[in-house]
Motif scaffolding. Sequence first.
Motif, PDB file in Angstrom:
ATOM      1  N   MET A  87       1.996  -5.293  56.881  1.00 56.82           N
ATOM      2  CA  MET A  87       2.998  -6.292  56.544  1.00 56.82           C
ATOM      3  C   MET A  87       4.240  -6.081  57.394  1.00 56.82           C
ATOM      4  SD  MET A  87       4.988  -6.921  52.972  1.00 56.82           S
ATOM      5  CE  MET A  87       6.057  -5.566  53.348  1.00 56.82           C
ATOM      6  N   VAL A  88       4.863  -7.145  57.878  1.00 59.21           N
ATOM      7  CA  VAL A  88       6.061  -7.041  58.687  1.00 59.21           C
ATOM      8  C   VAL A  88       7.265  -7.195  57.792  1.00 59.21           C
ATOM      9  CG1 VAL A  88       7.362  -8.025  60.589  1.00 59.21           C
ATOM     10  CG2 VAL A  88       4.861  -7.988  60.675  1.00 59.21           C
ATOM     11  N   PRO A  89       8.188  -6.202  57.708  1.00 57.60           N
ATOM     12  CA  PRO A  89       9.364  -6.314  56.866  1.00 57.60           C
ATOM     13  C   PRO A  89      10.222  -7.493  57.296  1.00 57.60           C
ATOM     14  CG  PRO A  89       9.045  -4.055  57.608  1.00 57.60           C
ATOM     15  CD  PRO A  89       8.097  -4.914  58.376  1.00 57.60           C
ATOM     16  N   THR A  90      10.948  -8.032  56.329  1.00 56.66           N
ATOM     17  CA  THR A  90      11.831  -9.158  56.607  1.00 56.66           C
ATOM     18  C   THR A  90      13.132  -8.642  57.163  1.00 56.66           C
ATOM     19  OG1 THR A  90      10.824 -10.203  54.695  1.00 56.66           O
ATOM     20  CG2 THR A  90      12.754 -11.282  55.608  1.00 56.66           C
ATOM     21  N   ASN A  91      13.144  -8.227  58.422  1.00 52.94           N
ATOM     22  CA  ASN A  91      14.342  -7.676  59.048  1.00 52.94           C
ATOM     23  C   ASN A  91      15.042  -8.727  59.896  1.00 52.94           C
ATOM     24  OD1 ASN A  91      14.170  -5.127  58.029  1.00 52.94           O
ATOM     25  ND2 ASN A  91      12.913  -4.355  59.698  1.00 52.94           N
ATOM     26  N   SER A  92      16.351  -8.573  60.044  1.00 48.37           N
ATOM     27  CA  SER A  92      17.125  -9.410  60.949  1.00 48.37           C
ATOM     28  C   SER A  92      17.781  -8.505  61.953  1.00 48.37           C
ATOM     29  CB  SER A  92      18.170 -10.220  60.179  1.00 48.37           C
ATOM     30  OG  SER A  92      17.561 -11.108  59.287  1.00 48.37           O
ATOM     31  N   LEU A  93      16.949  -7.789  62.720  1.00 50.69           N
ATOM     32  CA  LEU A  93      17.485  -6.776  63.613  1.00 50.69           C
ATOM     33  C   LEU A  93      18.296  -7.382  64.743  1.00 50.69           C
ATOM     34  CD1 LEU A  93      14.484  -4.309  63.761  1.00 50.69           C
ATOM     35  CD2 LEU A  93      16.562  -4.171  62.392  1.00 50.69           C
ATOM     36  N   ALA A  94      18.129  -8.660  64.997  1.00 51.24           N
ATOM     37  CA  ALA A  94      18.932  -9.274  66.048  1.00 51.24           C
ATOM     38  C   ALA A  94      20.405  -9.252  65.692  1.00 51.24           C
ATOM     39  CB  ALA A  94      18.474 -10.721  66.273  1.00 51.24           C
ATOM     40  N   GLY A 139      16.700   5.790  47.991  1.00 48.82           N
ATOM     41  CA  GLY A 139      15.606   4.832  47.955  1.00 48.82           C
ATOM     42  C   GLY A 139      16.090   3.404  48.147  1.00 48.82           C
ATOM     43  N   PHE A 140      17.223   3.082  47.548  1.00 45.97           N
ATOM     44  CA  PHE A 140      17.793   1.751  47.724  1.00 45.97           C
ATOM     45  C   PHE A 140      18.139   1.510  49.193  1.00 45.97           C
ATOM     46  CE2 PHE A 140      21.820  -0.699  48.000  1.00 45.97           C
ATOM     47  CZ  PHE A 140      21.309  -1.953  47.681  1.00 45.97           C
ATOM     48  N   GLY A 141      18.774   2.491  49.830  1.00 47.14           N
ATOM     49  CA  GLY A 141      19.117   2.342  51.240  1.00 47.14           C
ATOM     50  C   GLY A 141      17.885   2.203  52.109  1.00 47.14           C
ATOM     51  N   TRP A 142      16.826   2.980  51.806  1.00 46.22           N
ATOM     52  CA  TRP A 142      15.574   2.920  52.566  1.00 46.22           C
ATOM     53  C   TRP A 142      14.973   1.515  52.485  1.00 46.22           C
ATOM     54  CZ3 TRP A 142      13.037   6.959  55.263  1.00 46.22           C
ATOM     55  CH2 TRP A 142      11.725   6.704  55.649  1.00 46.22           C
ATOM     56  N   LEU A 143      14.931   0.952  51.278  1.00 49.55           N
ATOM     57  CA  LEU A 143      14.366  -0.384  51.099  1.00 49.55           C
ATOM     58  C   LEU A 143      15.287  -1.470  51.641  1.00 49.55           C
ATOM     59  CD1 LEU A 143      12.929  -0.029  47.471  1.00 49.55           C
ATOM     60  CD2 LEU A 143      11.680   0.061  49.630  1.00 49.55           C
ATOM     61  N   LEU A 144      16.583  -1.226  51.613  1.00 47.14           N
ATOM     62  CA  LEU A 144      17.538  -2.213  52.106  1.00 47.14           C
ATOM     63  C   LEU A 144      17.335  -2.468  53.598  1.00 47.14           C
ATOM     64  CD1 LEU A 144      20.022  -3.972  51.348  1.00 47.14           C
ATOM     65  CD2 LEU A 144      21.456  -2.005  51.945  1.00 47.14           C
ATOM     66  N   HIS A 145      16.953  -1.430  54.335  1.00 48.08           N
ATOM     67  CA  HIS A 145      16.740  -1.621  55.764  1.00 48.08           C
ATOM     68  C   HIS A 145      15.521  -2.484  56.054  1.00 48.08           C
ATOM     69  CE1 HIS A 145      15.406  -0.513  59.912  1.00 48.08           C
ATOM     70  NE2 HIS A 145      16.690  -0.756  60.137  1.00 48.08           N
ATOM     71  N   ARG A 146      14.615  -2.615  55.107  1.00 52.22           N
ATOM     72  CA  ARG A 146      13.464  -3.506  55.285  1.00 52.22           C
ATOM     73  C   ARG A 146      13.908  -4.973  55.287  1.00 52.22           C
ATOM     74  NH1 ARG A 146       8.279  -1.925  54.392  1.00 52.22           N
ATOM     75  NH2 ARG A 146       7.812  -3.901  53.329  1.00 52.22           N
ATOM     76  N   GLN A 147      15.086  -5.250  54.726  1.00 52.02           N
ATOM     77  CA  GLN A 147      15.583  -6.618  54.651  1.00 52.02           C
ATOM     78  C   GLN A 147      17.077  -6.615  54.981  1.00 52.02           C
ATOM     79  OE1 GLN A 147      13.697  -8.981  51.239  1.00 52.02           O
ATOM     80  NE2 GLN A 147      13.587  -6.895  50.440  1.00 52.02           N
TER      81      GLN A 147
END
Length: 406
Positions: A1-8, A240-248
Amino acid sequence: MVPTNSLARAPERLHALDAVRGYALLLGIVLHATISFVPAPTRFWIIQDSHPSLTLTVMFFVIHVFRMTTFFVIAGFFGHMSFHRRGGAGFIRDRLQRIALPLIVACPIVFTAVVPVANWAANFPNGGPPPGAPGWPPVLPAFPLAHLWFLYVLLQLYAATLLLRAGIVWLDRDGRIRAVGDRALLWAMRSPLAPVVLAVPIGIAFNLDPRWLVWLGVRTPDQSLITNAQALIGFGTAFGFGWLLHRQTDLLKILEQRWLFNLVPAIVLIAVCLDLGFIRPPLPAPLRFVAATCYALAIWTTTFAMIGTALRFLSGYSGTRRYLADASYWMYIIHIPIVLTLQVAVSQLDWPWPAKFAGILLVAIPVMLGSYHLLVRHTFIGAVLNGRRIPRRDANVGTAANSAAM
């Protein structure tokens, strides 16, 4: 699965998050500088100053509420970033170099430096090693981690997260479980009650601890290799919250937009906790429940407010903030012997507390910054702590992502 990131869009925001991480460590130096001025019925520091201060007592309380929870949120965020950039093996090597090695090297050096200062403090009223402080060599699992306990807890959280992630990946080969987790976090963050949801675990831990006091906050695991459950719950939730936050990373925008919305209740909740903290313990059961609940909510509303405020006002690049963020790790590691020495030196002087407190910081901070610039920034020590050695020709150039992934 591809995380919903906005790395741009992430790089612009990373300046703010890296500043938060650095300021959380620097605030630890300020916090420890206040402790000798905090009046207490029983001594818990190596010296109590002859001029206590209610103002510095309040400052100590406020900083203590949110500082480490905020740090662990950022550590989890950048930890997830580093894991996906380096891969599992590279991430482990990097954490061993930048977290485990400094802990192993610094602990005996700091302890050795503190011992003569504590012995010197014993010559003054209200001075000397605090009652119950472990001696040397310690009888395991007792161990004086002191202010470096956060490195030890980070290593535990990294290990637990990697094991948990490996189990989830093995069970969740099509990514459905992770997709559900992402949607749950998205739903929670869109709700104004997100700090309440995150406050539940540590609030329960406070209420189940009969020895919990408002002034203690999350019980720090600084004297034992067995980390107490309260610290694991409180800081583990944050990590854990910070870890998951980076996924989105799009969710950072919510924190930015709600900085004031979170700041106002944070101020009110801290004021309530502070007021309850001045009541002589033990608190009646109803008040104790109120205090524990308000403190848990204060932790998370303030953490959200601090991160959101940084995202709102500190997202642009600043060479000064970049430098301080780089220096903060080294400064925090070495600050305790320096600050303690200065606290003991001024403790018996008949100066007003503002002059003493300012003097401690005005001497300690230039010494620490100078040692960082001369001994660390462009040397192999800097490579260990910050992930790379900064060439002198690039002294004013850097990106937040290179050294923020603690």
